[in-house]
Design a protein around this motif. Structure first.
Motif, PDB file in Angstrom:
ATOM      1  N   THR A 102       0.848  -1.193   0.000  1.00 53.92           N
ATOM      2  CA  THR A 102       0.000   0.000   0.000  1.00 53.92           C
ATOM      3  C   THR A 102       0.878   1.236   0.000  1.00 53.92           C
ATOM      4  O   THR A 102       1.846   1.329   0.768  1.00 53.92           O
ATOM      5  CB  THR A 102      -0.920   0.022   1.235  1.00 53.92           C
ATOM      6  OG1 THR A 102      -1.655  -1.195   1.296  1.00 53.92           O
ATOM      7  CG2 THR A 102      -1.874   1.195   1.166  1.00 53.92           C
ATOM      8  N   GLY A 103       0.538   2.186  -0.853  1.00 51.52           N
ATOM      9  CA  GLY A 103       1.293   3.431  -0.930  1.00 51.52           C
ATOM     10  C   GLY A 103       0.753   4.489  -0.003  1.00 51.52           C
ATOM     11  O   GLY A 103       0.065   4.198   0.984  1.00 51.52           O
ATOM     12  N   THR A 104       1.042   5.730  -0.342  1.00 49.49           N
ATOM     13  CA  THR A 104       0.627   6.873   0.472  1.00 49.49           C
ATOM     14  C   THR A 104      -0.148   7.850  -0.406  1.00 49.49           C
ATOM     15  O   THR A 104      -0.437   7.577  -1.565  1.00 49.49           O
ATOM     16  CB  THR A 104       1.855   7.573   1.065  1.00 49.49           C
ATOM     17  OG1 THR A 104       2.594   8.218   0.008  1.00 49.49           O
ATOM     18  CG2 THR A 104       2.769   6.578   1.778  1.00 49.49           C
ATOM     19  N   GLN A 105      -0.441   9.011   0.142  1.00 46.33           N
ATOM     20  CA  GLN A 105      -1.108  10.051  -0.642  1.00 46.33           C
ATOM     21  C   GLN A 105      -0.110  10.874  -1.444  1.00 46.33           C
ATOM     22  O   GLN A 105      -0.505  11.760  -2.210  1.00 46.33           O
ATOM     23  CB  GLN A 105      -1.912  10.967   0.296  1.00 46.33           C
ATOM     24  CG  GLN A 105      -3.058  10.283   1.013  1.00 46.33           C
ATOM     25  CD  GLN A 105      -4.133   9.754   0.072  1.00 46.33           C
ATOM     26  OE1 GLN A 105      -4.329  10.276  -1.025  1.00 46.33           O
ATOM     27  NE2 GLN A 105      -4.835   8.705   0.490  1.00 46.33           N
ATOM     28  N   SER A 106       1.185  10.558  -1.308  1.00 43.51           N
ATOM     29  CA  SER A 106       2.219  11.271  -2.057  1.00 43.51           C
ATOM     30  C   SER A 106       2.610  10.472  -3.297  1.00 43.51           C
ATOM     31  O   SER A 106       2.030   9.421  -3.585  1.00 43.51           O
ATOM     32  CB  SER A 106       3.439  11.492  -1.156  1.00 43.51           C
ATOM     33  OG  SER A 106       3.102  12.234  -0.012  1.00 43.51           O
ATOM     34  N   ALA A 107       3.618  10.964  -4.021  1.00 42.72           N
ATOM     35  CA  ALA A 107       4.131  10.255  -5.194  1.00 42.72           C
ATOM     36  C   ALA A 107       4.979   9.077  -4.720  1.00 42.72           C
ATOM     37  O   ALA A 107       6.025   9.265  -4.095  1.00 42.72           O
ATOM     38  CB  ALA A 107       4.948  11.205  -6.054  1.00 42.72           C
ATOM     39  N   ASP A 108       4.533   7.876  -5.004  1.00 48.70           N
ATOM     40  CA  ASP A 108       5.179   6.678  -4.477  1.00 48.70           C
ATOM     41  C   ASP A 108       5.950   5.933  -5.559  1.00 48.70           C
ATOM     42  O   ASP A 108       5.651   6.012  -6.755  1.00 48.70           O
ATOM     43  CB  ASP A 108       4.130   5.717  -3.900  1.00 48.70           C
ATOM     44  CG  ASP A 108       3.284   6.350  -2.816  1.00 48.70           C
ATOM     45  OD1 ASP A 108       3.833   7.127  -2.016  1.00 48.70           O
ATOM     46  OD2 ASP A 108       2.066   6.061  -2.779  1.00 48.70           O
ATOM     47  N   ILE A 109       6.936   5.138  -5.104  1.00 49.13           N
ATOM     48  CA  ILE A 109       7.606   4.143  -5.934  1.00 49.13           C
ATOM     49  C   ILE A 109       7.366   2.805  -5.252  1.00 49.13           C
ATOM     50  O   ILE A 109       7.871   2.555  -4.150  1.00 49.13           O
ATOM     51  CB  ILE A 109       9.109   4.428  -6.055  1.00 49.13           C
ATOM     52  CG1 ILE A 109       9.337   5.764  -6.753  1.00 49.13           C
ATOM     53  CG2 ILE A 109       9.807   3.304  -6.820  1.00 49.13           C
ATOM     54  CD1 ILE A 109      10.769   6.248  -6.677  1.00 49.13           C
ATOM     55  N   LEU A 110       6.574   1.949  -5.899  1.00 45.07           N
ATOM     56  CA  LEU A 110       6.183   0.683  -5.294  1.00 45.07           C
ATOM     57  C   LEU A 110       6.628  -0.450  -6.219  1.00 45.07           C
ATOM     58  O   LEU A 110       6.161  -0.555  -7.354  1.00 45.07           O
ATOM     59  CB  LEU A 110       4.673   0.631  -5.086  1.00 45.07           C
ATOM     60  CG  LEU A 110       4.055   1.811  -4.306  1.00 45.07           C
ATOM     61  CD1 LEU A 110       2.542   1.666  -4.246  1.00 45.07           C
ATOM     62  CD2 LEU A 110       4.646   1.907  -2.907  1.00 45.07           C
ATOM     63  N   HIS A 111       7.511  -1.294  -5.710  1.00 46.28           N
ATOM     64  CA  HIS A 111       8.021  -2.426  -6.483  1.00 46.28           C
ATOM     65  C   HIS A 111       7.649  -3.694  -5.723  1.00 46.28           C
ATOM     66  O   HIS A 111       8.135  -3.945  -4.625  1.00 46.28           O
ATOM     67  CB  HIS A 111       9.541  -2.316  -6.645  1.00 46.28           C
ATOM     68  CG  HIS A 111      10.128  -3.325  -7.587  1.00 46.28           C
ATOM     69  ND1 HIS A 111      10.363  -4.627  -7.221  1.00 46.28           N
ATOM     70  CD2 HIS A 111      10.536  -3.222  -8.877  1.00 46.28           C
ATOM     71  CE1 HIS A 111      10.902  -5.277  -8.254  1.00 46.28           C
ATOM     72  NE2 HIS A 111      11.007  -4.448  -9.272  1.00 46.28           N
ATOM     73  N   ALA A 112       6.799  -4.534  -6.342  1.00 51.08           N
ATOM     74  CA  ALA A 112       6.231  -5.665  -5.609  1.00 51.08           C
ATOM     75  C   ALA A 112       7.137  -6.882  -5.582  1.00 51.08           C
ATOM     76  O   ALA A 112       6.945  -7.776  -4.765  1.00 51.08           O
ATOM     77  CB  ALA A 112       4.883  -6.041  -6.208  1.00 51.08           C
ATOM     78  N   GLY A 113       8.109  -6.974  -6.477  1.00 53.65           N
ATOM     79  CA  GLY A 113       9.021  -8.104  -6.478  1.00 53.65           C
ATOM     80  C   GLY A 113       8.378  -9.384  -6.975  1.00 53.65           C
ATOM     81  O   GLY A 113       7.306  -9.388  -7.578  1.00 53.65           O
TER      82      GLY A 113
END
Length: 623
Positions: A495-506
């Protein structure tokens, strides 16, 4: 699932069967030259005296656990075996007056010494008399001449308590074509005994296009592979070829179609101007000859990313000699023999020092052993330096990237302004392509960052980079929240945030929800479900069967890799509060150059890059 997975076997069982039968087929094809010269021994001797010149060690022989069966094992006359040790099959034209097609038969034993499998392996063209018989393979004329020897194999199998399912029929080149003919006629020969046997063929010219029965493996730059296809006769096959007996780039459900043996000829400029013709012996046949001695299939099976491949994945395997290895980059080349240039690719190195370059798409690179230089391309690249002292070259300058180091020393390079990302395992140094002296004095990887070691330039423009903070997962199923997340292994919820996120699930079957902000989401390996939430997001599923969720909260999102990888099937899942049904989606969908644009409402659009409208609509659902 991997590119050599077959029938209902597990991946381990399939790859072992392919590895063994590929070596048996190569041995059968090379065991003797002209029926009396010990070809396999000659090839192995050549390899032993050549040092490191060849792409890999030459080991043409029978794999462990197998042995060659003789006439005595079957209780038949030695007259059925020629002076090269091959069982002979009568010729359609000459009967037994001259040597006809040939075969070797092998038995496999388990650790307890029990017989577990029999391999009937048909030789390729090793005598001029074979040519007449093999010209009839498309029409299957003369297939009944194999019945006597197949009856002999049947008797041996039954006498030893085995069944037809314990038999694998295989061959190389023309022997591979016979394998396909026997597969096609399996219900008619020997009273259908071999109907449920396995059929695996290598460098196959004539194809029986039934993936439930046969697996055909060959290199697309081998002019023999697929050349006569599944045409009903030789004349039709010739008409189906390109001008001058050229081998067209065909696709078959039973065949590996995008497998490249990157050898010296393929790397040469001559390759790009030379006709890919059956008549072109110097270039068109080079990979066919290489196929007997190369260990490319084994290296693909042993690679870090084998489980991510599919049957028709673009897989490029280095087969360069020592002459070329130090100067030639192994890469997905824009060759005239295929149409897959620019697609996602898997690139495999050797045991020596290689230079391997990613392309313009999303690539997986396993450099193998040796001290390698690995150049990351544009897009999302996953690199494994494997063993040795390896350098990874990153595009641009160090200031263009944020760098993160994981607990297991994996590095992530994230493009500050674009979508590019590099995941690098087992690398020992870093350089940046546009920095002076970076290649000569690589950046050192420390516990806290990258240390600039460039002579003089370090003092003029210090490029030291500190590893940035992040949230990191484990090998298990994690629930992770953060602005910069690398979930790693396991089936995770991110789960990210309300900001600009970088999410790498692997790696794993993951669920990613980005919430607000303009996010960059990387599903990586596995079947992922990706919801960008609010904001203008970049969605990249990676390899796997991914689901992209679009709902009322979605902004102007971009799906950057929809159905980008051969063999996988992505879905765009629209919520019912955006579209009532697929027809409503279709009405709002247009082609915009190479991309597809879907109007969600008066202000928001979904862009699906490098796709056609029909492809997107066929993969759209409403829930």
């Amino acid at each position: 699932m991997g590119m050599f997975d077959y029938k209902n076997y597990t991946t381990q069982q399939s790859t072992q069967l392919v590895d063994d039968t590929s070596r048996l087929a190569a041995y059968t094809n090379a065991a003797t030259i002209l029926g009396f010269v010990p070809g396999a021994d000659a090839l192995n001797l050549l390899g032993s005296i050549s040092g490191d010149f060849f792409p890999t060690d030459i080991n043409v022989g029978i794999p462990a656990g197998w042995k060659e069966l003789t006439a005595a094992d079957f209780g038949v006359s030695d007259s059925l075996v020629d002076k090269g040790g091959y069982f002979t099959i009568p010729s359609l034209y000459y009967g037994t007056a001259t040597p006809g097609p040939q075969a070797k038969i092998f038995a496999q034993y388990n650790d307890a010494g029990e017989l577990v499998r029999v391999n009937f392996n048909v030789a390729g063209t090793n005598d001029i008399a074979d040519v007449a018989d093999y010209l009839n393979l498309n029409s299957r004329a003369g297939v009944e001449l194999y019945e006597p020897i197949l009856n002999m194999v049947k008797g041996y199998v039954l006498d030893n308590g085995l069944t037809a399912e314990d038999v694998v029929i295989s061959g190389y080149s023309a022997g591979a074509a016979v394998t396909n003919v026997l597969a096609a006629e399996r219900e008619n020969l020997v009273e259908g005994f071999f109907t449920n046997s396995d059929y695996i063929a290598y460098a196959v010219p004539t194809i029986y296009d039934n993936s439930d029965v046969v697996l055909n493996i060959g290199y697309e730059n081998d002019v023999v592979h697929r050349i006569t296809g599944n045409e009903p006769d030789l004349f039709s096959a010739i008409l189906a070829m390109d001008f001058g007996l050229g081998n067209p780039d065909k696709d078959f459900s039973s065949s590996v179609d995008n497998f490249v043996l990157f050898n010296d000829v393929y790397a040469s400029p001559i390759w790009d101007v030379s006709p890919f013709s059956f008549l072109n012996i110097p270039t068109g046949w080079y990979a066919h000859i290489n196929g007997v001695t190369t260990d490319a299939i084994t290296r693909v099976i042993d690679s870090s990313f084998y489980e991510d491949t599919q049957q028709d994945s673009t897989v490029v395997v280095s087969a360069l000699t020592a002459i070329s290895r130090s100067t030639v980059w192994v890469e997905d080349d824009a060759a005239h023999t295929s149409s897959h240039f620019g697609s996602a690719a898997f690139l495999i190195g050797t045991q020596y020092d290689d230079k391997i370059a990613g392309g313009t798409n999303f690539d997986y690179i396993d450099a193998g052993a040796g001290n390698d230089i690995i150049k990351a391309g544009v897009g999302v690249d996953h690199i494994d330096g494997n063993t040795g002292v390896d350098e990874v070259r990153i595009a641009g300058r160090g200031k263009d990237w944020d760098v993160f180091k994981m607990a297991d020393d994996t590095l992530f390079f994230v493009d500050k302004d674009g979508i590019n990302l590099v995941e690098a395992d087992n690398v020992e140094s870093v350089s940046f392509e546009k920095e002076i002296n970076s290649y000569i004095n690589n950046y050192e990887i420390t516990d806290t960052g990258l240390t600039d070691n460039r002579f003089l330039m370090k003092w003029l423009n210090n490029g030291d980079k500190t590893f940035l903070s992040h949230v990191e997962g484990t090998e298990g199923a994690d629930k992770l929240t953060g602005q910069t997340v690398f979930a790693r292994e396991g089936n995770d919820t991110v789960t990210g945030t309300q900001s600009a996120d970088i999410l790498h699930a692997g790696r794993g079957d993951d669920v990613i929800l980005a919430l607000g902000g303009n996010d960059r989401i990387y599903g990586a390996e596995g079947n992922d479900k990706i919801d960008g939430g609010a904001g203008n997001d970049i969605l990249i599923g990676g390899v796997g069967n991914d689901v992209f969720v679009i709902n009322k909260l979605s902004g102007n999102d971009v799906i950057a890799d929809f159905n980008n990888d051969s063999g996988y099937h992505d879905i765009i899942q629209f919520s019912a509060d955006v579209f009532a049904d697929v027809a409503a989606i279709s009405a709002k969908t247009t082609q915009s150059g190479d991309n597809v644009t879907i109007k969600l409402d008066s202000y928001h659009y979904l862009t699906v890059e490098n796709c056609l409208v029909d492809e997107v609509i066929s993969c759209a659902v409403v829930m």
